[in-house]
Scaffold this active site. Structure first.
Site, short mmCIF file in Angstrom:
data_model
loop_
_atom_site.label_atom_id
_atom_site.label_comp_id
_atom_site.label_asym_id
_atom_site.label_seq_id
_atom_site.Cartn_x
_atom_site.Cartn_y
_atom_site.Cartn_z
N TYR A 123 6.95 -4.83 -9.98
CA TYR A 123 7.89 -5.85 -9.54
C TYR A 123 7.48 -7.30 -9.73
CZ TYR A 123 10.57 -1.93 -7.92
OH TYR A 123 11.30 -0.77 -7.89
N PHE A 410 11.95 1.58 3.99
CA PHE A 410 13.37 1.64 3.74
C PHE A 410 13.63 1.97 2.28
CE2 PHE A 410 12.04 -2.81 3.47
CZ PHE A 410 12.53 -3.21 2.24
#
Length: 410
Positions: A123, A410
């Site tokens: 990322y 999450f």
């Protein structure tokens, strides 16, 4: 290559989620977790890439609100369920999803995007920096004790059904959010995540347990959710405790909860993951070496609207600095910005003035929650000081009082 990238349709969720499972190795999610994630999925924020009738890419986002330094709770896109089919790697599928997603986040007015990374090397090229770290520990309770402060002996421990205790636990959690950057304010439905306990995933552990820490008047000051693994050897018991959540609004209650989980009969090891990097338990254990600490990345942060993001948080000391920011993936953030903050407020606007510091959007994201310092990044060659003295002042300004923390995935 003929791929189609579009928003997911509700009736496609099963195919889309199965693609995600395959991208992560193929093991199916237990039924309880699958049902929860189906309920939590925001269909209109979910992207799918199709190759004919085959779903080959997935990405979604949750509409979070996250604490930042100073106590504000700021809208943030919780990037999730990102996966690419092994047959379609290195074809631009991930890049196309990240491009579309960040454009959508910006259009929706969210200044931040955050994620947890299965592979942290992926990322940075999209402008994400490691903004918070998580601490894991394995405490040898045969050799380590918990030293408690005055008042801990007055705290009452009460075992309760985890579901019945949920409202009280949620009140404790909500009270902590403003004081800990990185914590998401609990959105409806997310309280169920902490109660997931599929039998297929226990691996011999006992069912989920919950203990409340109560004050003299019966008020709930904290809680711990945990599971006991009752193992035995020829020489006797060798059980362990896995602490899943442990929160408290009071130091005495916090220490009492750790003393409780470290003193459960027939167990000799306590394991805990996803703890804050500066967890107070480090000052409670009598032997930190035998607590086997491990630090790893936890929350990756992306500044989507740089000016709005920097204006949303507060700063530790007054600062007036011009930042020259490089941002290839979100070019609207690139250029020079004047950040001014003092007791009267915060302003971050574009400027033509000479730059004081030069850095990338990724490195600015890494210091945003106060979990890294500009001085440390400069020592690694990732921040350049262009005006003498600017670096030290800016580093103090961005520093947080406590380490940022993401308490759940999450």
């Amino acid at each position: 290559m003929g791929h189609e990238l579009r928003v997911l349709r509700a009736e496609e969720w099963d195919v889309w989620f199965r693609q995600l499972e395959l991208a992560f190795g193929g093991a199916p999610e237990p039924a309880e977790g699958r049902e929860l994630y189906r309920d939590l999925t925001e269909i209109d924020r979910s992207l799918a890439v199709w190759d004919g009738d085959d779903c080959v890419g997935s990405a979604s986002a949750f509409s979070f609100r996250m604490a930042v330094p100073g106590g504000a709770v700021v809208p943030a896109a919780g990037v999730t369920m990102v996966g690419v089919a092994p047959t379609h790697r290195r074809r631009g599928v991930l890049t196309s999803m990240m491009r579309r997603q960040l454009d959508d986040v910006r259009a929706g007015g969210e200044p931040l995007a955050v994620l947890t990374a299965s592979d942290p090397a992926i990322y940075p090229r999209f402008g994400y920096g490691i903004g918070a770290y998580g601490l894991s520990m394995e405490i040898d309770t045969t050799r380590v004790r918990v030293s408690v402060p005055p008042g801990a002996d007055a705290v009452r421990m009460r075992l309760v059904d985890p579901l019945e205790a949920l409202p009280a636990c949620e009140r404790v959690y909500a009270a902590l959010v403003p004081g800990r950057p990185g914590m998401p304010a609990r959105q409806p439905g997310w309280e169920r995540q902490g109660l997931l306990d599929p039998v297929s995933e226990r691996g011999g552990k006992a069912p989920l347990a919950c203990v409340l820490a109560e004050g003299p008047d019966g008020e709930v000051l904290g809680y711990a959710r945990y599971q006991v693994n009752p193992e035995w050897e020829r020489k006797g018991s060798a059980g362990s405790v896995e602490v899943l959540q442990l929160d408290a609004v009071d130091p005495a209650a916090y220490a009492a909860l750790w003393r409780y989980v470290c003193g459960i009969d027939l167990t000799w090891t306590v394991r805990a993951h996803r703890r804050p990097a500066d967890d107070p338990v480090l000052h409670l254990v009598t032997d930190v070496r035998r607590s086997q600490l491990l630090l790893r990345d936890a929350l990756h942060v992306r500044l989507v609207e740089l000016g709005a993001a920097l204006e949303a948080r507060s700063y530790g000391v007054p600062v007036d600095v011009v930042l020259d920011v490089a941002d290839e993936f979100c070019p609207w953030n690139g250029g020079r910005w004047r950040l001014s903050a003092d007791a009267s407020g915060v302003s971050c606007v574009r400027t033509g003035d000479p730059a004081d510091l030069a850095l990338s959007a990724r490195d600015l994201a890494a210091v945003y929650l106060g979990g890294n310092s500009l001085l440390s990044l400069a020592a690694a060659g990732r921040v350049r000081e262009l005006r003498p003295g600017a670096l030290a002042v800016a580093s103090r300004a961005f520093a947080g009082d406590v380490a940022p923390w993401l308490p759940h995935g999450f």
